[in-house]
Design a protein around this motif. Sequence first.
Motif, PDB file in Angstrom:
ATOM      1  N   ARG A  73     -24.831  88.495  19.593  1.00  0.00           N
ATOM      2  CA  ARG A  73     -25.927  88.791  20.511  1.00  0.00           C
ATOM      3  C   ARG A  73     -26.765  87.539  20.740  1.00  0.00           C
ATOM      4  NH1 ARG A  73     -28.150  92.438  17.699  1.00  0.00           N
ATOM      5  NH2 ARG A  73     -26.903  94.164  18.545  1.00  0.00           N
ATOM      6  N   GLN A  74     -27.050  87.246  21.998  1.00  0.00           N
ATOM      7  CA  GLN A  74     -27.784  86.044  22.359  1.00  0.00           C
ATOM      8  C   GLN A  74     -29.282  86.332  22.513  1.00  0.00           C
ATOM      9  OE1 GLN A  74     -26.328  83.048  22.426  1.00  0.00           O
ATOM     10  NE2 GLN A  74     -24.328  83.960  22.014  1.00  0.00           N
ATOM     11  N   ILE A  75     -30.077  85.273  22.577  1.00  0.00           N
ATOM     12  CA  ILE A  75     -31.508  85.417  22.820  1.00  0.00           C
ATOM     13  C   ILE A  75     -31.703  85.846  24.267  1.00  0.00           C
ATOM     14  CG2 ILE A  75     -33.718  84.199  22.919  1.00  0.00           C
ATOM     15  CD1 ILE A  75     -32.644  82.318  20.751  1.00  0.00           C
ATOM     16  N   PRO A  76     -32.412  86.929  24.509  1.00  0.00           N
ATOM     17  CA  PRO A  76     -32.601  87.374  25.893  1.00  0.00           C
ATOM     18  C   PRO A  76     -33.463  86.393  26.680  1.00  0.00           C
ATOM     19  CG  PRO A  76     -33.966  88.660  24.393  1.00  0.00           C
ATOM     20  CD  PRO A  76     -33.074  87.820  23.535  1.00  0.00           C
ATOM     21  N   GLY A  77     -33.229  86.364  27.992  1.00  0.00           N
ATOM     22  CA  GLY A  77     -34.054  85.543  28.871  1.00  0.00           C
ATOM     23  C   GLY A  77     -33.637  84.095  28.968  1.00  0.00           C
ATOM     24  N   LEU A  78     -32.514  83.723  28.329  1.00  0.00           N
ATOM     25  CA  LEU A  78     -32.046  82.340  28.368  1.00  0.00           C
ATOM     26  C   LEU A  78     -30.714  82.259  29.112  1.00  0.00           C
ATOM     27  CD1 LEU A  78     -32.756  81.103  24.709  1.00  0.00           C
ATOM     28  CD2 LEU A  78     -34.312  81.207  26.674  1.00  0.00           C
ATOM     29  N   GLY A  79     -30.598  81.267  29.989  1.00  0.00           N
ATOM     30  CA  GLY A  79     -29.359  81.037  30.708  1.00  0.00           C
ATOM     31  C   GLY A  79     -28.400  80.175  29.909  1.00  0.00           C
ATOM     32  N   ASP A 114     -28.690  84.797  10.868  1.00  0.00           N
ATOM     33  CA  ASP A 114     -28.279  84.518   9.493  1.00  0.00           C
ATOM     34  C   ASP A 114     -27.293  83.366   9.380  1.00  0.00           C
ATOM     35  OD1 ASP A 114     -29.873  86.609   8.580  1.00  0.00           O
ATOM     36  OD2 ASP A 114     -28.272  88.077   8.835  1.00  0.00           O
ATOM     37  N   SER A 115     -26.570  83.089  10.458  1.00  0.00           N
ATOM     38  CA  SER A 115     -25.594  82.008  10.462  1.00  0.00           C
ATOM     39  C   SER A 115     -25.364  81.587  11.909  1.00  0.00           C
ATOM     40  CB  SER A 115     -24.271  82.464   9.828  1.00  0.00           C
ATOM     41  OG  SER A 115     -23.594  83.361  10.693  1.00  0.00           O
ATOM     42  N   PRO A 116     -24.721  80.442  12.124  1.00  0.00           N
ATOM     43  CA  PRO A 116     -24.483  80.002  13.507  1.00  0.00           C
ATOM     44  C   PRO A 116     -23.637  80.948  14.339  1.00  0.00           C
ATOM     45  CG  PRO A 116     -24.258  78.155  11.983  1.00  0.00           C
ATOM     46  CD  PRO A 116     -24.374  79.401  11.147  1.00  0.00           C
ATOM     47  N   THR A 117     -22.922  81.892  13.702  1.00  0.00           N
ATOM     48  CA  THR A 117     -22.085  82.831  14.461  1.00  0.00           C
ATOM     49  C   THR A 117     -22.646  84.254  14.433  1.00  0.00           C
ATOM     50  OG1 THR A 117     -20.684  83.190  12.516  1.00  0.00           O
ATOM     51  CG2 THR A 117     -20.008  81.468  14.059  1.00  0.00           C
ATOM     52  N   ALA A 118     -23.847  84.434  13.870  1.00  0.00           N
ATOM     53  CA  ALA A 118     -24.436  85.771  13.759  1.00  0.00           C
ATOM     54  C   ALA A 118     -25.291  86.093  14.978  1.00  0.00           C
ATOM     55  CB  ALA A 118     -25.272  85.858  12.482  1.00  0.00           C
ATOM     56  N   ASP A 119     -25.703  87.345  15.070  1.00  0.00           N
ATOM     57  CA  ASP A 119     -26.569  87.787  16.164  1.00  0.00           C
ATOM     58  C   ASP A 119     -27.957  87.182  16.034  1.00  0.00           C
ATOM     59  OD1 ASP A 119     -24.545  89.402  17.124  1.00  0.00           O
ATOM     60  OD2 ASP A 119     -25.306  91.223  16.165  1.00  0.00           O
TER      61      ASP A 119
END
Length: 269
Positions: A73-79, A114-119
Amino acid sequence: MSVPRSSVPLRLPYVLCAVLVLLLTGCGSGGLFGTEESAALKGASGASGVPGPPRTAASSPEASPVPSPVPPRQIPGLGPRTRAAIPAGTRQALVVTGEAMDSNRSTAVLYTRDSPTADWRAAMAPWPAHNALNGWTDEHWEGDLRSPVGVFTLTAAGGRLDPPATAFPYDLSPDFKVEGEGFHGEPLEGSFDYVIAIDYNRLPGTSPLDHTRPLGDERGGGIWIHVDHGGPTQGCVSLTEDRMKELLGLLDPAEEPVIVMGDAQSLLR
């Protein structure tokens, strides 16, 4: 003179019958076919000898399909361009979203993973914030009264007051002082009681009071997160004092924190 009856002609009908039975039954129980041919016929038509339905690929057992991996899951509002600017190892991102390009009002949210591949997830509710008087810019210059848009590391803090419990390098100094009034006539005193340096045109890891400007003095500098004085800033981002103390307690250099800042439209790129 009578002709005697021969015993051979009398047995002939029985012999012919026996031969006929052998021809009809074959040498074994395979009927008209030999053993191998009979087995092949049974394999094709089933144990009963009655031809069954043709075998298709759908009737053959198959392995269950492997589900596709779900992206984090990515940070909302960012392209895509803004997300790509966040370093791969970063696990804390303070996102400051301006209402519009020319607005000096913003909202700040700290996201963690929690990690570079986590939500990514929000670590706190949105906080109100101020930015520069004239809003935002992709190319900050000294005196333009705009906050720079971009993703910048956070590596040092300081202030005039003793710090709250924080993992950040903290420069306690009486030089964090400011006097006068803001753009709306509000007093500026206490604005630098707690500050976090934004690594725009500065040497990361040095005190916020370090005036080194790698891009040159004309590109501005001294862009901080500091205590809000109730109005717009000259280029910084400001939060209320209690939020500044909370943020200092949450940020951890080991998490490689950054600030993602700009107006909402710019951050969508």
